[in-house]
Design a protein around this motif. Sequence first.
Motif, PDB file in Angstrom:
ATOM      1  N   TRP A 126       6.478  82.159  22.728  1.00  0.00           N
ATOM      2  CA  TRP A 126       7.162  82.007  24.012  1.00  0.00           C
ATOM      3  C   TRP A 126       7.057  80.570  24.519  1.00  0.00           C
ATOM      4  N   ALA A 127       5.880  79.979  24.367  1.00  0.00           N
ATOM      5  CA  ALA A 127       5.706  78.598  24.808  1.00  0.00           C
ATOM      6  C   ALA A 127       6.597  77.653  24.022  1.00  0.00           C
ATOM      7  N   VAL A 128       6.729  77.878  22.726  1.00  0.00           N
ATOM      8  CA  VAL A 128       7.602  77.049  21.905  1.00  0.00           C
ATOM      9  C   VAL A 128       9.051  77.197  22.344  1.00  0.00           C
ATOM     10  N   GLY A 129       9.470  78.430  22.624  1.00  0.00           N
ATOM     11  CA  GLY A 129      10.843  78.652  23.082  1.00  0.00           C
ATOM     12  C   GLY A 129      11.142  77.949  24.402  1.00  0.00           C
ATOM     13  N   GLU A 130      10.210  78.020  25.347  1.00  0.00           N
ATOM     14  CA  GLU A 130      10.402  77.349  26.640  1.00  0.00           C
ATOM     15  C   GLU A 130      10.440  75.836  26.475  1.00  0.00           C
ATOM     16  N   ALA A 131       9.557  75.281  25.619  1.00  0.00           N
ATOM     17  CA  ALA A 131       9.540  73.842  25.395  1.00  0.00           C
ATOM     18  C   ALA A 131      10.845  73.376  24.762  1.00  0.00           C
ATOM     19  N   ARG A 132      11.346  74.111  23.803  1.00  0.00           N
ATOM     20  CA  ARG A 132      12.602  73.728  23.157  1.00  0.00           C
ATOM     21  C   ARG A 132      13.769  73.791  24.128  1.00  0.00           C
ATOM     22  N   SER A 133      13.801  74.827  24.944  1.00  0.00           N
ATOM     23  CA  SER A 133      14.896  74.961  25.901  1.00  0.00           C
ATOM     24  C   SER A 133      14.882  73.838  26.924  1.00  0.00           C
ATOM     25  N   ALA A 134      13.682  73.507  27.451  1.00  0.00           N
ATOM     26  CA  ALA A 134      13.579  72.450  28.461  1.00  0.00           C
ATOM     27  C   ALA A 134      13.982  71.101  27.887  1.00  0.00           C
ATOM     28  N   TYR A 135      13.535  70.807  26.676  1.00  0.00           N
ATOM     29  CA  TYR A 135      13.875  69.509  26.096  1.00  0.00           C
ATOM     30  C   TYR A 135      15.347  69.451  25.696  1.00  0.00           C
ATOM     31  N   SER A 136      15.920  70.565  25.267  1.00  0.00           N
ATOM     32  CA  SER A 136      17.344  70.592  24.934  1.00  0.00           C
ATOM     33  C   SER A 136      18.192  70.312  26.169  1.00  0.00           C
TER      34      SER A 136
END
Length: 374
Positions: A126-136
């Motif tokens: 979940w943390a990886v998904g949130e980080a990817r979404s925010a940076y995208s």
Amino acid sequence: KGLCSLFKSVAAFAMQGMQQGVRMQAIPMYSQPVQQNLRSVDDDDSGSDDDHHVEETEQLCENEDIYDVFIGCLLYDLARYGLNKSRGRGTCKRFFRSAAVFLVMLLNMAVQVYIIFNVQRFVSSWAVGEARSAYSDYEEHMYSSTYLNKNGMHRGNAGAFLPERFESLSDDEKKIVCQTPLSQPAFLMVMLGVWTLNNFGELKLSFLQGYRVLRLPTAGKGLSATAEETEEGVKINSVSMGMKVLTVVFVTIPRVLVTTVLLWLGCRWLTATQSFAGVILNALALGFLVDLNSLLYRTVMPRRDVVDAQKTCVAKNERLEPSIWAYSADLFWFALAVVWVWAYVFHLQRVLNEYNYDVAAVCNPFLDAMAAPR
């Protein structure tokens, strides 16, 4: 040459002081016994460094964890059986004791694997998904043209970065993207370095424990050990091939695998944490997984098992000559940790694929303003 001579003289003086401190130190009832007995041996009075060495005798169980207790208790029981000290009804008691310690060790491994699986499933992913979404979202906003990487996330094209667009982000959006750990590589590398050294310490103990058993002479069949009685307990002289296989298969290999997976998972989770404070807290939370075996040792292991394990020792035939290698060999783990952290942050991490390192330049003024006293 003069500096090396001075360094050796200071090291020899410090070693003598440590020996005096060990001899004078009082040992409480429940403290761990002195792990190593260092004896300075001088073949003559010439004072030559070539004639001065340190001879080391070590205990087999010198660490406060259940792995050492299992190996120590099993070898102690096998040795006592071989010395005809625990046959008859005592054999059943010692078999029950070894089986109980083995089950506790398996419980420790099972709990570690279960927690690792669920951290990956419910937390890290979940943390990886949130980080990817925010940076995208950040890349799409800050660049005039973007492309989609293999994860379907936006990445800016070279030369299309528009730093003036940063001011149009809301304060909440700025806080999220600016506290991405990769935005401050130095901070992230230090935290990953501490976490890596914690795991490397566990790996070092794993290899050292296996080495102490494997280097013993091989003799006997099945699970057996030959020993001699000493004032402290028993000294193991040889073990069977079955005992060596059991140590490697049920102790060393699982311990190394669990620690390696935990190292990778921890680095991934810390890199994906969207908060500098969260990185520190998550590192502390991960630390208890590495120390779980010590926790079970302190709370579950019977005192008798610990005492018997600590009374099991092996003769160490090697000498620690005063040399640069002897004083710096363990720094290999520190150098390896530095290489691992650098490689992970800049080449191996898959949290933010194709990271452009384009956050720090616009975020540093914002972070400085947030940190300024008001």
